[in-house]
Design a protein around this motif. Sequence first.
Motif, PDB file in Angstrom:
ATOM      1  N   ALA A 248      -7.930   3.484   3.146  1.00  7.83           N
ATOM      2  CA  ALA A 248      -6.977   4.587   2.962  1.00  7.83           C
ATOM      3  C   ALA A 248      -6.222   4.420   1.642  1.00  7.83           C
ATOM      4  O   ALA A 248      -6.015   5.388   0.902  1.00  7.83           O
ATOM      5  CB  ALA A 248      -6.011   4.656   4.139  1.00  7.83           C
ATOM      6  N   GLN A 249      -5.807   3.192   1.328  1.00 10.63           N
ATOM      7  CA  GLN A 249      -5.109   2.944   0.064  1.00 10.63           C
ATOM      8  C   GLN A 249      -6.029   3.191  -1.124  1.00 10.63           C
ATOM      9  O   GLN A 249      -5.608   3.747  -2.148  1.00 10.63           O
ATOM     10  CB  GLN A 249      -4.587   1.516   0.015  1.00 10.63           C
ATOM     11  CG  GLN A 249      -3.404   1.278   0.926  1.00 10.63           C
ATOM     12  CD  GLN A 249      -2.936  -0.154   0.795  1.00 10.63           C
ATOM     13  OE1 GLN A 249      -2.422  -0.528  -0.257  1.00 10.63           O
ATOM     14  NE2 GLN A 249      -3.116  -0.937   1.842  1.00 10.63           N
ATOM     15  N   ALA A 250      -7.283   2.771  -1.004  1.00 12.83           N
ATOM     16  CA  ALA A 250      -8.247   2.990  -2.089  1.00 12.83           C
ATOM     17  C   ALA A 250      -8.430   4.484  -2.336  1.00 12.83           C
ATOM     18  O   ALA A 250      -8.460   4.929  -3.493  1.00 12.83           O
ATOM     19  CB  ALA A 250      -9.585   2.325  -1.754  1.00 12.83           C
ATOM     20  N   GLU A 251      -8.504   5.261  -1.261  1.00 12.07           N
ATOM     21  CA  GLU A 251      -8.632   6.717  -1.421  1.00 12.07           C
ATOM     22  C   GLU A 251      -7.425   7.300  -2.153  1.00 12.07           C
ATOM     23  O   GLU A 251      -7.585   8.171  -3.011  1.00 12.07           O
ATOM     24  CB  GLU A 251      -8.784   7.395  -0.059  1.00 12.07           C
ATOM     25  CG  GLU A 251     -10.182   7.294   0.495  1.00 12.07           C
ATOM     26  CD  GLU A 251     -10.356   8.049   1.786  1.00 12.07           C
ATOM     27  OE1 GLU A 251     -11.390   8.709   1.920  1.00 12.07           O
ATOM     28  OE2 GLU A 251      -9.462   7.976   2.659  1.00 12.07           O
ATOM     29  N   ARG A 252      -6.228   6.838  -1.805  1.00 19.43           N
ATOM     30  CA  ARG A 252      -5.017   7.331  -2.481  1.00 19.43           C
ATOM     31  C   ARG A 252      -5.048   6.992  -3.977  1.00 19.43           C
ATOM     32  O   ARG A 252      -4.708   7.820  -4.822  1.00 19.43           O
ATOM     33  CB  ARG A 252      -3.763   6.763  -1.836  1.00 19.43           C
ATOM     34  CG  ARG A 252      -3.390   7.446  -0.532  1.00 19.43           C
ATOM     35  CD  ARG A 252      -1.982   7.101  -0.075  1.00 19.43           C
ATOM     36  NE  ARG A 252      -1.785   5.712   0.264  1.00 19.43           N
ATOM     37  CZ  ARG A 252      -2.088   5.164   1.442  1.00 19.43           C
ATOM     38  NH1 ARG A 252      -2.595   5.905   2.397  1.00 19.43           N
ATOM     39  NH2 ARG A 252      -1.876   3.890   1.662  1.00 19.43           N
ATOM     40  N   LEU A 253      -5.464   5.782  -4.301  1.00 19.81           N
ATOM     41  CA  LEU A 253      -5.541   5.397  -5.715  1.00 19.81           C
ATOM     42  C   LEU A 253      -6.596   6.206  -6.457  1.00 19.81           C
ATOM     43  O   LEU A 253      -6.387   6.607  -7.612  1.00 19.81           O
ATOM     44  CB  LEU A 253      -5.830   3.900  -5.844  1.00 19.81           C
ATOM     45  CG  LEU A 253      -4.634   2.997  -5.639  1.00 19.81           C
ATOM     46  CD1 LEU A 253      -5.078   1.553  -5.470  1.00 19.81           C
ATOM     47  CD2 LEU A 253      -3.669   3.126  -6.800  1.00 19.81           C
ATOM     48  N   LEU A 254      -7.725   6.456  -5.824  1.00 19.67           N
ATOM     49  CA  LEU A 254      -8.763   7.269  -6.464  1.00 19.67           C
ATOM     50  C   LEU A 254      -8.270   8.701  -6.673  1.00 19.67           C
ATOM     51  O   LEU A 254      -8.600   9.343  -7.670  1.00 19.67           O
ATOM     52  CB  LEU A 254     -10.057   7.238  -5.659  1.00 19.67           C
ATOM     53  CG  LEU A 254     -10.783   5.883  -5.637  1.00 19.67           C
ATOM     54  CD1 LEU A 254     -11.999   5.937  -4.722  1.00 19.67           C
ATOM     55  CD2 LEU A 254     -11.182   5.440  -7.043  1.00 19.67           C
ATOM     56  N   ALA A 255      -7.457   9.199  -5.749  1.00 20.95           N
ATOM     57  CA  ALA A 255      -6.877  10.536  -5.900  1.00 20.95           C
ATOM     58  C   ALA A 255      -5.922  10.567  -7.095  1.00 20.95           C
ATOM     59  O   ALA A 255      -5.896  11.540  -7.866  1.00 20.95           O
ATOM     60  CB  ALA A 255      -6.161  10.963  -4.620  1.00 20.95           C
ATOM     61  N   VAL A 256      -5.123   9.506  -7.273  1.00 21.03           N
ATOM     62  CA  VAL A 256      -4.227   9.416  -8.433  1.00 21.03           C
ATOM     63  C   VAL A 256      -5.057   9.391  -9.716  1.00 21.03           C
ATOM     64  O   VAL A 256      -4.734  10.083 -10.695  1.00 21.03           O
ATOM     65  CB  VAL A 256      -3.315   8.169  -8.337  1.00 21.03           C
ATOM     66  CG1 VAL A 256      -2.547   7.943  -9.635  1.00 21.03           C
ATOM     67  CG2 VAL A 256      -2.355   8.293  -7.173  1.00 21.03           C
ATOM     68  N   ALA A 257      -6.146   8.633  -9.722  1.00 21.32           N
ATOM     69  CA  ALA A 257      -7.030   8.569 -10.892  1.00 21.32           C
ATOM     70  C   ALA A 257      -7.662   9.933 -11.159  1.00 21.32           C
ATOM     71  O   ALA A 257      -7.771  10.355 -12.313  1.00 21.32           O
ATOM     72  CB  ALA A 257      -8.109   7.511 -10.683  1.00 21.32           C
ATOM     73  N   SER A 258      -8.061  10.628 -10.105  1.00 27.64           N
ATOM     74  CA  SER A 258      -8.665  11.958 -10.255  1.00 27.64           C
ATOM     75  C   SER A 258      -7.666  12.934 -10.865  1.00 27.64           C
ATOM     76  O   SER A 258      -8.009  13.719 -11.749  1.00 27.64           O
ATOM     77  CB  SER A 258      -9.141  12.483  -8.896  1.00 27.64           C
ATOM     78  OG  SER A 258     -10.157  11.659  -8.371  1.00 27.64           O
ATOM     79  N   GLU A 259      -6.430  12.868 -10.379  1.00 26.18           N
ATOM     80  CA  GLU A 259      -5.378  13.743 -10.894  1.00 26.18           C
ATOM     81  C   GLU A 259      -5.118  13.459 -12.372  1.00 26.18           C
ATOM     82  O   GLU A 259      -4.960  14.372 -13.179  1.00 26.18           O
ATOM     83  CB  GLU A 259      -4.107  13.533 -10.074  1.00 26.18           C
ATOM     84  CG  GLU A 259      -2.995  14.484 -10.397  1.00 26.18           C
ATOM     85  CD  GLU A 259      -1.807  14.240  -9.481  1.00 26.18           C
ATOM     86  OE1 GLU A 259      -0.711  13.961 -10.026  1.00 26.18           O
ATOM     87  OE2 GLU A 259      -1.968  14.327  -8.256  1.00 26.18           O
TER      88      GLU A 259
END
Length: 156
Positions: free
Chosen positions: A72-83
């Motif tokens: 779940a944390q990895a997904e949040r970080l990838l979302a920040v990177a995507s943004e």
Amino acid sequence: MAEIHRLFADGRLEGSGPFSDAVVIEAPGLVQVKLAGIAGFDPVSHAIAGYDPHNGTYAPEALEQQVAAIFAQAERLLAVASERTGVTVTMADLMEAVCFLREDYPLTVRRFNDAYVEEFARREIGDYPARTTVLGVTLPEPNALVEIRFEAAVTT
């Protein structure tokens, strides 16, 4: 020429230690995201999943709960990177996982593998990244049972 961005979870301006939560490398035709090692804790409360600090015990499914929290944390970080980049990077884009398990018992490895596979299955991902697993390590978070470092890449 490549651009390098250092990112922190949940939009924080600084990390939880002397490191970035993620580093994003943007090069012509490629976005690469390297995540720092992630332990299975809640990023808001900092409570370790499945661990009761009041009596120092673990829930029977603590390892599985920690793996789920890490994903779940990895997904949040990838979302920040995507943004940040404008390029969608997801768990399906993972190229590598380096996993550190506190214990080295065969049963622990089997449970970890089952939880790892389950987290990819929940996301409908059938292709796994290259993986290295290191057993019997001392982790920086003393109550963590596992820590995982991921790396993802997307061609643009």
